[in-house]
Design an enzyme around this catalytic site. Structure first.
Site, PDB file in Angstrom:
ATOM      1  N   TYR A 131      37.545  44.365  44.042  1.00  0.00           N
ATOM      2  CA  TYR A 131      38.616  44.625  43.066  1.00  0.00           C
ATOM      3  C   TYR A 131      38.842  46.124  42.852  1.00  0.00           C
ATOM      4  CZ  TYR A 131      39.136  39.708  42.566  1.00  0.00           C
ATOM      5  OH  TYR A 131      39.390  38.398  42.867  1.00  0.00           O
ATOM      6  N   HIS A 169      47.584  35.233  36.333  1.00  0.00           N
ATOM      7  CA  HIS A 169      46.288  35.371  37.003  1.00  0.00           C
ATOM      8  C   HIS A 169      45.599  36.702  36.714  1.00  0.00           C
ATOM      9  CE1 HIS A 169      47.497  32.143  40.227  1.00  0.00           C
ATOM     10  NE2 HIS A 169      47.130  31.610  39.091  1.00  0.00           N
ATOM     11  N   CYS A 219      35.810  43.134  28.933  1.00  0.00           N
ATOM     12  CA  CYS A 219      34.401  43.209  28.547  1.00  0.00           C
ATOM     13  C   CYS A 219      33.964  41.831  28.059  1.00  0.00           C
ATOM     14  CB  CYS A 219      34.180  44.249  27.439  1.00  0.00           C
ATOM     15  SG  CYS A 219      32.468  44.251  26.855  1.00  0.00           S
ATOM     16  N   CYS A 225      31.563  49.732  28.296  1.00  0.00           N
ATOM     17  CA  CYS A 225      32.822  49.352  27.645  1.00  0.00           C
ATOM     18  C   CYS A 225      33.167  50.412  26.589  1.00  0.00           C
ATOM     19  CB  CYS A 225      32.656  47.986  26.983  1.00  0.00           C
ATOM     20  SG  CYS A 225      34.013  47.555  25.866  1.00  0.00           S
ATOM     21  N   ASN A 245      61.689  32.443  50.118  1.00  0.00           N
ATOM     22  CA  ASN A 245      60.389  32.679  50.772  1.00  0.00           C
ATOM     23  C   ASN A 245      60.597  32.913  52.256  1.00  0.00           C
ATOM     24  OD1 ASN A 245      57.605  32.766  49.902  1.00  0.00           O
ATOM     25  ND2 ASN A 245      57.203  31.022  51.256  1.00  0.00           N
ATOM     26  N   GLU A 261      58.962  31.591  54.667  1.00  0.00           N
ATOM     27  CA  GLU A 261      58.906  30.304  55.376  1.00  0.00           C
ATOM     28  C   GLU A 261      58.884  29.228  54.298  1.00  0.00           C
ATOM     29  OE1 GLU A 261      55.163  31.034  57.229  1.00  0.00           O
ATOM     30  OE2 GLU A 261      54.101  30.862  55.332  1.00  0.00           O
TER      31      GLU A 261
END
Ligand code: NAD
Length: 236
Positions: free
Chosen positions: A59, A112, A120, A139, A204, A206
């Site tokens: 990430y 998402h 935290c 944090c 899109n 496809e």
């Protein structure tokens, strides 16, 4: 497309395909992100528990990539729609990048999570974060070393589902852009919207896995299809 004169509320679902032309890899393409990393390793709570370093590094790379990417004409067109459409509009994105916002859209919901946000797990605070989480920074709110990517992993509940389902129930038009239709619950939004009477369109590269559920499918690049569709809607 349906009768534009009667359209008031629009819900748009976007996926990795809308950011592909900004240089952000989709997940399921041949050169997709999952090719380098099995999904169980980097996108599940179990994977994070097993190898936090690998997941933080994955990430960290997404964060760097997002910061380097720029919105493309598809993001720009949706931002124009957001600015000029007086009716209801909700852009629900599965993407963790912030390219909708940087193009200027504000009616955006990240179901998402977001690459540039960290969470935290000790105090539940969220912080905007552009750097690394690899060395375990504390944090800023509580000082605990418990920050993880603010990403919804497989097996976790997507964010703001009530709001999304309420918008789908009110939608006159549902448009899905650049998503493979492989990940639920987002893949089921087309049927939700249709069951409440919305006209449904997919834009899109496809046919998506749920293609048969759409009233219309337009196949091609998001950078071409989305500006053309937005021009139709605004030129009604
Ligand atoms: P996906 O990779 O499964 O599907 C992408 C779809 O976009 C495919 O159907 C592909 O044919 C299409 N596509 C590719 N290039 C396109 C283009 N230029 N124009 C139009 N369509 C194009 O992605 P998804 O459906 O979003 O998968 C779900 C998961 O992937 C989500 O959970 C999402 O969070 C995550 N993801 C996000 C990003 C990001 O934030 N940019 C990147 C990769 C994956």
């Amino acid at each position: 497309m349906g009768d534009m004169a009667t359209i008031r509320n629009i819900v748009i679902l976007t996926g990795a395909g809308i950011s592909a032309e900004s240089g952000l890899r989709t997940f399921r393409a041949e050169d997709g992100l999952w090719e380098d990393h099995p999904v169980e390793e980097v996108a599940t709570p179990q994977g994070f528990a097993r190898d936090p370093e690998l997941v933080q590094r994955f990430y960290d790379e997404r964060r760097t990539g997002v910061l380097a990417a720029l919105p493309n004409p598809a993001h720009d067109a949706l931002a124009r729609l957001d600015r000029d459409w007086d009716g209801g509009l909700l852009i629900v994105t599965q993407n963790i990048d912030d390219l909708h916002e940087r193009a200027g859209a504000s009616r955006v919901l990240h179901m998402h999570g977001e690459a540039l946000s960290v969470w935290c797990t000790a105090c539940d605070a969220r912080h905007r974060w552009e750097g690394s989480l690899l060395d375990g920074p504390a944090c800023p709110a509580c000082g605990a070393v418990s920050m993880r990517p603010d990403i919804v992993w497989f097996g976790e509940m997507p964010y703001r589902m009530e709001e999304i389902f309420a918008a789908l129930a009110d939608a006159d038009l549902f448009v899905s852009i650049g998503t493979s239709g492989a990940v639920y619950p987002a893949a089921g939004f087309v049927q939700q919207a249709a069951s409440h009477g919305a006209h449904t369109i997919e834009l899109n590269l496809e046919r998506s896995q749920g293609s048969a559920f759409f009233d219309e499918s337009r196949l091609g690049l998001a950078s071409e299809l989305v500006p053309a569709w937005v021009a139709e809607v605004l030129g009604r």
